[in-house]
Design an enzyme around this catalytic site. Structure first.
Site, PDB file in Angstrom:
ATOM      1  CB  SER A  57      -0.900   0.007   1.239  1.00 15.80           C
ATOM      2  OG  SER A  57      -1.500   1.281   1.367  1.00 15.80           O
ATOM      3  CG  HIS A  62      -4.090  -1.337  -1.583  1.00 14.60           C
ATOM      4  ND1 HIS A  62      -5.215  -2.039  -1.975  1.00 14.60           N
ATOM      5  CD2 HIS A  62      -4.474  -0.592  -0.521  1.00 14.60           C
ATOM      6  CE1 HIS A  62      -6.222  -1.731  -1.172  1.00 14.60           C
ATOM      7  NE2 HIS A  62      -5.800  -0.836  -0.282  1.00 14.60           N
ATOM      8  CG  ASP A  82      -5.195   2.528   1.068  1.00 15.15           C
ATOM      9  OD1 ASP A  82      -6.184   1.784   0.903  1.00 15.15           O
ATOM     10  OD2 ASP A  82      -4.105   2.135   1.515  1.00 15.15           O
ATOM     11  CG  MET A 126      -8.233   7.323   3.170  1.00 18.98           C
ATOM     12  SD  MET A 126      -7.274   7.289   4.692  1.00 18.98           S
ATOM     13  CE  MET A 126      -6.560   5.644   4.590  1.00 18.98           C
ATOM     14  CG  HIS A 144      -9.434   0.563  -0.387  1.00 22.84           C
ATOM     15  ND1 HIS A 144      -8.853   0.242   0.822  1.00 22.84           N
ATOM     16  CD2 HIS A 144     -10.776   0.556  -0.158  1.00 22.84           C
ATOM     17  CE1 HIS A 144      -9.793   0.063   1.725  1.00 22.84           C
ATOM     18  NE2 HIS A 144     -10.975   0.254   1.160  1.00 22.84           N
ATOM     19  CG  MET A 196     -11.315   3.534   2.334  1.00 19.15           C
ATOM     20  SD  MET A 196      -9.802   3.383   3.299  1.00 19.15           S
ATOM     21  CE  MET A 196      -8.605   3.562   1.988  1.00 19.15           C
ATOM     22  CG  MET A 242     -11.998  -2.515   5.107  1.00 16.12           C
ATOM     23  SD  MET A 242     -10.450  -1.943   4.364  1.00 16.12           S
ATOM     24  CE  MET A 242      -9.471  -1.457   5.776  1.00 16.12           C
ATOM     25  CG  ASP A 279      -6.581  -2.780   2.980  1.00 17.07           C
ATOM     26  OD1 ASP A 279      -5.491  -2.597   3.534  1.00 17.07           O
ATOM     27  OD2 ASP A 279      -7.183  -1.892   2.336  1.00 17.07           O
TER      28      ASP A 279
HETATM   29  C1  DX5 Z   1      -6.480   1.463   5.735  1.00 20.18           C
HETATM   30  C2  DX5 Z   1      -6.067   1.209   4.314  1.00 20.18           C
HETATM   31  C3  DX5 Z   1      -5.008   0.187   4.177  1.00 20.18           C
HETATM   32  C4  DX5 Z   1      -3.692   0.563   4.796  1.00 20.18           C
HETATM   33  C5  DX5 Z   1      -3.068  -0.697   5.293  1.00 20.18           C
HETATM   34  O1  DX5 Z   1      -7.630   2.248   5.753  1.00 20.18           O
HETATM   35  O2  DX5 Z   1      -7.171   0.772   3.537  1.00 20.18           O
HETATM   36  O3  DX5 Z   1      -4.804  -0.177   2.809  1.00 20.18           O
HETATM   37  O4  DX5 Z   1      -2.807   1.184   3.900  1.00 20.18           O
HETATM   38  O5  DX5 Z   1      -1.973  -0.367   6.056  1.00 20.18           O
HETATM   39  P1  DX5 Z   1      -1.352  -1.364   7.131  1.00 20.18           P
HETATM   40  O6  DX5 Z   1      -0.903  -2.580   6.370  1.00 20.18           O
HETATM   41  O7  DX5 Z   1      -0.236  -0.566   7.702  1.00 20.18           O
HETATM   42  O8  DX5 Z   1      -2.427  -1.703   8.120  1.00 20.18           O
HETATM   43 ZN    ZN Z   2      -6.728  -0.077   1.462  1.00 22.39          ZN
END
Ligand code: DX5
Ligand code: ZN
Length: 228
Positions: free
Chosen positions: A15, A40, A42, A44, A73, A75, A144, A182
């Protein structure tokens, strides 16, 4: 475990959230030489989750140097407004949250019509059974294993049960969706996750903050899973 014969070789998806964000070109090129299968990404929005990460221009920048498919991903609330833009910026897989989509079927069809693979993510409290009527349409189900919003959180052990339940549901519904996990993934839980049915392991902090560095850590994960 009963499903070992049908299982695919597990994929690794580091990620970017845990990467050195001031050196994304170098990080993306390094991942291109690593054991990573997907990258990956992310996103947000500070509304669906209580944090803001990065979005379209950063994806576009990373895409220029990416060798592997980019696994976006989302969010975010109302992801329908941004699907085409994320495809145009370089997404290969787009995953939306079940909890953010009252019209999930439409959303999944929209993602596929853009030429991307479609994923649905489940928060830790969302039961896998809610996917029964859409499982056959999905390319990816992302479970998750932490509450979304932050990297570096502790893995929620109940995830193992959910992955096993999801594997059953996918078999029952004739779905060949990948099961992606994840949050808090490390060498300590990767084996049991794959045994339970996981196909894709996302790892942020474990890979990027490891004293051995991301290349050696991804290789160690790969070697570890080769024996599963
Ligand atoms: C959290 C993200 C994850 C995050 C995982 O909301 O969706 O993808 O990057 O990070 P680690 O592996 O550090 O938990
Ligand atoms: Zn993620």
């Amino acid at each position: 475990m009963t499903h070992s014969a049908a299982r695919r070789a597990p994929l690794l998806a580091p990620s970017f959230l845990a990467a050195d964000l001031a050196n994304l070109q170098a990080e993306t090129e390094m991942l291109g030489r690593s054991a990573a299968d997907w990258l990956h990404f992310d996103v947000m929005d500070g509304r669906f989750v209580p944090n803001i990460s990065f979005g379209l221009p950063v994806l576009q920048a990373v895409k220029k140097y990416a060798k592997q498919p980019i696994d976006v991903h989302l969010m975010i609330e109302e992801p329908q407004h941004y699907l085409a833009a994320f495809r145009d910026a370089g997404a290969d897989i787009i995953t939306v949250h079940y909890e953010a989509c009252p019209h999930l079927h439409r959303m999944v069809q929209q993602i596929k019509s853009l030429g991307c693979r479609a994923g649905v993510a489940l928060n830790p409290h969302t039961p896998v059974a809610l996917l029964e009527d859409i499982a056959a349409d999905l390319d990816v189900v992302l479970v998750m294993s932490v509450n979304p919003g932050f990297g570096g959180q502790a893995f929620i052990p109940n995830t193992l049960k959910k992955v096993a339940q999801l594997k059953e549901l996918l078999l029952d519904t004739g779905s060949d969706a990948f099961i992606e996990v994840d949050g808090g993934v490390s060498l300590a839980n990767a084996g049991p996750l794959v045994q339970a049915g996981a196909d894709v392991l996302v790892a942020g902090n474990f890979v990027f903050a490891h004293p051995d560095g991301p290349l050696a850590t991804l290789a160690a994960l790969r070697n570890h899973l080769a024996g599963e």
